[in-house]
Design a protein around this motif. Structure first.
Motif, PDB file in Angstrom:
ATOM      1  N   ASN A 106       0.807  -1.386  -0.013  1.00  0.00           N
ATOM      2  CA  ASN A 106       0.447  -0.174   0.062  1.00  0.00           C
ATOM      3  C   ASN A 106       0.880   1.844   0.443  1.00  0.00           C
ATOM      4  OD1 ASN A 106      -2.399   1.208   0.123  1.00  0.00           O
ATOM      5  ND2 ASN A 106      -2.189   1.893   1.783  1.00  0.00           N
ATOM      6  N   GLU A 129       1.417   3.987  -2.445  1.00  0.00           N
ATOM      7  CA  GLU A 129       0.680   6.238  -1.877  1.00  0.00           C
ATOM      8  C   GLU A 129       2.025   6.659  -2.631  1.00  0.00           C
ATOM      9  OE1 GLU A 129      -2.038   8.309  -0.298  1.00  0.00           O
ATOM     10  OE2 GLU A 129      -1.990   6.368  -0.766  1.00  0.00           O
ATOM     11  N   GLU A 142       0.708   5.321 -10.569  1.00  0.00           N
ATOM     12  CA  GLU A 142      -0.557   3.899  -9.819  1.00  0.00           C
ATOM     13  C   GLU A 142      -1.666   4.292 -11.009  1.00  0.00           C
ATOM     14  OE1 GLU A 142      -2.577   2.447  -6.267  1.00  0.00           O
ATOM     15  OE2 GLU A 142      -2.721   4.568  -6.261  1.00  0.00           O
ATOM     16  N   LYS A 159      -8.665  -2.528  -4.799  1.00  0.00           N
ATOM     17  CA  LYS A 159      -8.629  -2.401  -3.446  1.00  0.00           C
ATOM     18  C   LYS A 159      -7.991  -0.926  -2.523  1.00  0.00           C
ATOM     19  CE  LYS A 159      -7.423  -4.173   1.050  1.00  0.00           C
ATOM     20  NZ  LYS A 159      -6.875  -5.154   1.876  1.00  0.00           N
ATOM     21  N   ARG A 160      -7.592  -0.042  -3.370  1.00  0.00           N
ATOM     22  CA  ARG A 160      -7.073   0.899  -2.851  1.00  0.00           C
ATOM     23  C   ARG A 160      -7.903   2.347  -3.612  1.00  0.00           C
ATOM     24  NH1 ARG A 160      -2.827   3.191  -1.146  1.00  0.00           N
ATOM     25  NH2 ARG A 160      -2.855   4.693  -3.513  1.00  0.00           N
ATOM     26  N   GLN A 161      -8.517   2.081  -4.904  1.00  0.00           N
ATOM     27  CA  GLN A 161      -9.138   2.862  -5.630  1.00  0.00           C
ATOM     28  C   GLN A 161     -10.865   2.446  -5.947  1.00  0.00           C
ATOM     29  OE1 GLN A 161      -7.976   5.937  -6.310  1.00  0.00           O
ATOM     30  NE2 GLN A 161      -5.572   5.408  -5.093  1.00  0.00           N
TER      31      GLN A 161
END
Length: 334
Positions: free
Chosen positions: A14, A18, A196, A262-264
């Motif tokens: 992560n 980031e 990213e 999962k992050r975005q």
């Protein structure tokens, strides 16, 4: 039968992803900054108009822009000619299916990334002239996947490479314009068109296309799929994506795609708006009014319920069940 070895994969933390949100493309960003310093905002906007045109006469540009093209029209160190060509051959063989994936999977997949969708929405061109933007994206994709455009050159540089290097500068221009308006929240959203988001876009046009084609029951080998991934990796490193964010195999692509999603991936006003505009543009390609709901059915089928719901794609259960049996050319004409 010989058992295939499980391929190794890196894992993408992560924190790593980031940090990549605060990274642009220094080489292209420096070039755009020089254009701005020499010709001002009006001149930069004129230059941007050239970047989005099908015009490859790079010799008429500013000296340092010419130098940019001369120095960066090279293959990366990991380029494998045979694999790259095999990926191009795969693309030629499956043009119609890749076109379907582009409109009904790759683009909405990008829109599901809430923070990345913001810059697309703020650029306005997509929301206001979606069909033109869709056609430009198609021209780029099928231009760089066309073996002939790697052989035909303009002043010594293959047309395909010129397409890639122009898009690289276009991304840097969008970063510059977006930051210039001072409404962009870099702390929370990262840089516009950051590493990213560019890595996610690479996946959308390579690995995710493979996933969608398999979901549509298309037959091809693992070697063909890996070659297609390699071809896009070559294209994207020339487009300024950090080599550390390019998946080295399909298993690693799966891991990276899951980490970014999962992050975005979440519902956003921008993602929903972009998807709605895209659906409207795709429906314009369909002459038969009885088939107007087919694009949304294709999207739901290819994206899966979870992503389709967060983009608020209309639910058409009957059409969705029929999608696997509908010939692409019969609906979209390509």
């Amino acid at each position: 039968m010989k058992k295939q070895a499980i391929k190794s994969t890196r894992y993408f933390s992560n924190q790593m992803l980031e940090d990549s949100r605060q990274q642009g493309d220094q080489l292209a960003d420096n070039c755009i900054q020089l254009v701005f310093e020499q010709v001002g905002m009006t001149g930069l906007r004129t230059f941007f108009q050239w970047l989005v045109k099908e015009d490859f006469d790079w010799k008429n540009q500013l000296d340092f822009v010419q130098k940019y093209f001369q120095e960066n029209a090279v293959f990366p160190s990991f380029y494998q000619e045979r694999e790259f060509q095999r990926g191009l051959d795969f693309a030629q063989k499956h043009q119609a299916d890749i076109a379907l994936m582009l409109g009904c999977l790759s683009l909405p997949y990008c829109y599901a990334g809430a923070d990345g969708a913001k810059v697309l929405w703020m650029s306005e061109r997509i929301g206001k002239d979606t069909r033109k933007r869709l056609e430009e994206t198609g021209s780029f994709v099928f231009g760089v996947l066309n073996p002939k455009q790697w052989k035909i050159s303009e002043a010594g540089i293959p047309i395909a490479m010129l397409r890639i290097l122009k898009v690289r500068l276009m991304h840097a221009s969008i970063r510059f314009f977006t930051l210039h308006h001072q409404t962009w929240n870099t702390k929370d959203w990262g840089l516009p068109v950051n590493q990213e988001d560019m890595a996610g876009t690479n996946l959308a046009f390579s690995y995710i296309v493979i996933v969608g084609m398999r979901k549509n029951n298309l037959s091809f080998t693992e070697q063909e799929a890996e070659a297609y991934l390699h071809t896009w990796n070559v294209i994207n490193v020339m487009m300024g994506v950090d080599i550390g964010l390019l998946p080295q195999n399909l298993r690693e692509a799966f891991v990276l795609a899951k980490a970014i999603a999962k992050r975005q991936f979440r519902t956003s006003e921008e993602g929903v708006g972009l998807t709605k505009s895209l659906l409207k543009a795709l429906e314009e390609f369909i002459e038969n009014p009885l088939l107007k709901t087919i694009p949304s059915a294709f999207m739901r089928h290819l994206l899966g319920k979870e992503v389709a719901d967060l983009l608020q794609i209309p639910n058409n259960p009957l059409e969705e069940r029929l999608v696997p049996f509908i010939p692409v050319k019969a609906v979209f004409g390509f």
